[in-house]
Structure formats: structure tokens, C-alpha cells
Design a protein around this motif. Structure first.
Motif, short mmCIF file in Angstrom:
data_model
loop_
_atom_site.label_atom_id
_atom_site.label_comp_id
_atom_site.label_asym_id
_atom_site.label_seq_id
_atom_site.Cartn_x
_atom_site.Cartn_y
_atom_site.Cartn_z
N GLN A 1 -7.13 3.44 0.12
CA GLN A 1 -7.20 2.27 -0.50
C GLN A 1 -8.08 1.29 -0.22
O GLN A 1 -8.23 0.98 0.94
N LEU B 1 -3.00 2.30 8.11
CA LEU B 1 -3.95 2.47 7.22
C LEU B 1 -5.05 3.57 7.55
O LEU B 1 -5.83 3.88 6.68
N TRP C 1 1.07 -1.20 -0.05
CA TRP C 1 -0.06 -0.18 -0.12
C TRP C 1 0.92 1.22 -0.05
O TRP C 1 2.01 1.48 0.68
#
Length: 300
Positions: A299, A280, A122
Motif C-alpha cells: 500500500q 510494512l 494498513w
């Protein structure tokens, strides 16, 4: 005498009536203290500690430390061990593929071949890519054409005649790849620089800024987030007349940036999965923003 004894008796009776209240208060306070001690003991019980290991590029080590500290306040029974000295992006990819580390923080994305082995990555964010020196400002900076001339050995001195002492990175390091993409001339110049005898070559990002800081008349590359986090006495030079600031990168007027990526291997423990999700999350993006990165879009 009787009156005196009566007063003593009454005073004793009043004291006896008060005693249970005093003892009750003491027992209540003692209970609270014991609960607090038990809570603290449970919060950092070594027997219950779980450890996960993170390795990667030296550029991201200060950032990983910030993630680990913030996550530790939420999950006190989780210890994040950061591999030191840094593995570098290539070493971290090999380590995460082999299961030697739980997560890797990289200066470049995984290749399709690495993803085919079960890895996933990522993009976390990006920070301005810098050309830096230990020389004092103000300095005019360089064009990309001038940088290519410096790396190829055609331009060897500063404007005052002092020798340019170039610090380079290894062939497959992310800084080298960014330089290559600046122009075809720069791509060729990097090959020439790496073949030049007597060059200062830094093995990782932290060694790189050490060399740049202590070498008189140095010139090399780094990135804004790392230089700021390490509080280094290095000065960033404009490229093509554009100042390498975070605001300029956000606005698109400074085109050179360095991204960092988070990668996991084919297998991931539940404790490592929790740390990955935290990085994240919105909280992770706040840490990135404070550390000098523009967080990547969310994402799936």
C-alpha cells in the motif's frame, strides 16, 4: 666457561629480539577483545534503550512477537513491549487513540469515525478463518445452514449424539463479525447464541482457544495462523465441504478468511515509525508468509 657464557648470552639476545613481537601480538589481541566488548556493550546499552508499546488482538500476539524479535536483531537498542493480556481489537483502538500504545494490531479495520480522529490503518495479511473443535478427525464438517442451526440452538448434538458445547465471542469481536457475514440466517443465529443462557463466552483470542481445547465436544471459531503458532490440539472443520487450508484460501476455493491490520494514532514517535515501516517492508511480508498469512498487496 667463556664459551658457555657466550651461548647463554646469544640465547638471551635471541629471546630479547623475540619479546617485542610476542608482546605486540598480545596487545593486538587485547585490543580486539576490548573493541568487541565495547561493541557488545553499545549494542545493548540499557541507557540507550528506547521502548515502544504494541497492543491488540490476541490472535496476532505470536506474530507481533516474531516482528519484535526480527526488528531487535536490526535495532538492538529498541525494545518492543507487547501488552499482555491482549487488549482485543476494540480495546487496542481505544488505547491507540488515547496514545496509551504506539501501535495496535487489529482483527478488523478502523471505522471512518476512528480515522477522522487521526488514526490510520494498513491491512497486513489474511489467514483462513476456522470453525474448530477438540474432537478428533475425521469429521464431516458443517454447511453454513447447519452452523446457523447450531448457533440458534436448533441443532444441539454431534452426529454421535454428544452435546455440542459452543464457545462464542463477544458482540463486536472480529470472529463474531465474520460469522455474521456468512449468511442472513447466520447473522440472526449469532444474536440468538449471545442471548442463550449458560453459554461459554471467551474474552479474547487466547482465552478462546484455551476454552475450546479443554472443553469436551467443543465448537467455536479461530484462525489458522493462531492455532499453528500456539500448536493447539484443535481440529478445523470443512465448511460447505471446503477444506480450510492456506492453499485453498489462496486459490479462492475456501472463501472465509480473517485479516489483521496495523494501526497508528494521531501522534507517532520516531522509534515507533521505524518499527511500523519494518512491518510494512518486504522483510515484514516474509515474516507474515512464514506465520501462515497471505500478505496484503503493498500500500502507498
Amino acid at each position: 666457561m667463556l664459551a658457555h657464557n657466550t651461548k647463554i648470552s646469544k640465547a638471551f639476545d635471541r629471546g630479547s629480539m623475540m619479546r617485542p613481537t610476542v608482546w605486540n601480538n598480545k596487545i593486538h589481541v587485547l585490543g580486539l577483545v576490548l573493541l568487541l566488548v565495547a561493541s557488545l556493550a553499545n549494542a545493548a546499552d540499557p541507557a540507550r534503550m528506547e521502548t515502544l508499546t504494541v497492543g491488540g488482538t490476541g490472535s496476532a500476539m505470536p506474530l507481533i512477537g516474531q516482528f519484535a524479535q526480527a526488528y531487535g536483531s536490526l535495532e538492538p537498542n529498541v525494545k518492543v513491549r507487547v501488552v499482555d493480556p491482549p487488549l482485543g481489537s476494540n480495546g487496542a483502538i481505544r488505547a491507540v487513540l488515547a496514545g496509551a500504545v504506539d501501535l495496535a494490531v487489529l482483527g478488523k479495520p478502523l471505522t471512518e469515525a476512528e480515522k477522522a480522529q487521526g488514526c490510520q490503518d494498513w491491512e497486513l495479511g489474511r489467514t483462513p478463518f476456522l470453525v474448530v473443535t477438540e474432537r478428533k478427525l475425521p469429521l464431516p464438517g458443517f454447511t453454513v445452514e447447519q452452523l446457523a442451526a447450531i448457533y440458534s440452538g436448533k441443532m444441539t448434538t454431534w452426529s454421535d449424539g454428544s452435546p455440542i458445547r459452543l464457545v462464542v465471542r463477544n458482540l463486536f469481536e472480529s470472529d463474531t463479525l465474520i460469522l455474521r457475514k456468512m449468511s442472513p440466517d447466520m447473522d440472526r443465529a449469532v444474536d440468538v447464541a449471545l442471548a442463550r443462557p449458560g453459554m461459554l463466552v471467551a474474552a479474547n483470542d487466547l482465552e478462546n482457544i484455551d476454552l475450546l481445547e479443554r472443553t469436551p465436544d467443543s465448537l467455536g471459531t479461530s484462525n489458522l495462523a493462531l492455532v499453528q503458532a500456539q500448536n493447539r490440539k484443535l481440529n478445523a472443520l470443512p465448511i460447505n465441504g471446503k477444506e480450510p487450508t492456506l492453499a485453498a484460501m489462496r486459490q479462492g476455493t475456501y472463501p472465509y478468511s480473517k485479516s489483521i491490520y496495523l494501526a497508528r494514532g494521531p501522534k507517532l514517535s520516531p522509534v515507533a515509525q521505524g518499527f511500523l515501516e519494518f512491518i510494512l517492508s518486504a522483510s515484514g511480508k516474509e515474516i507474515l508468509d512464514r506465520a501462515g498469512y497471505v500478505p496484503a498487496p503493498s500500500q502507498p
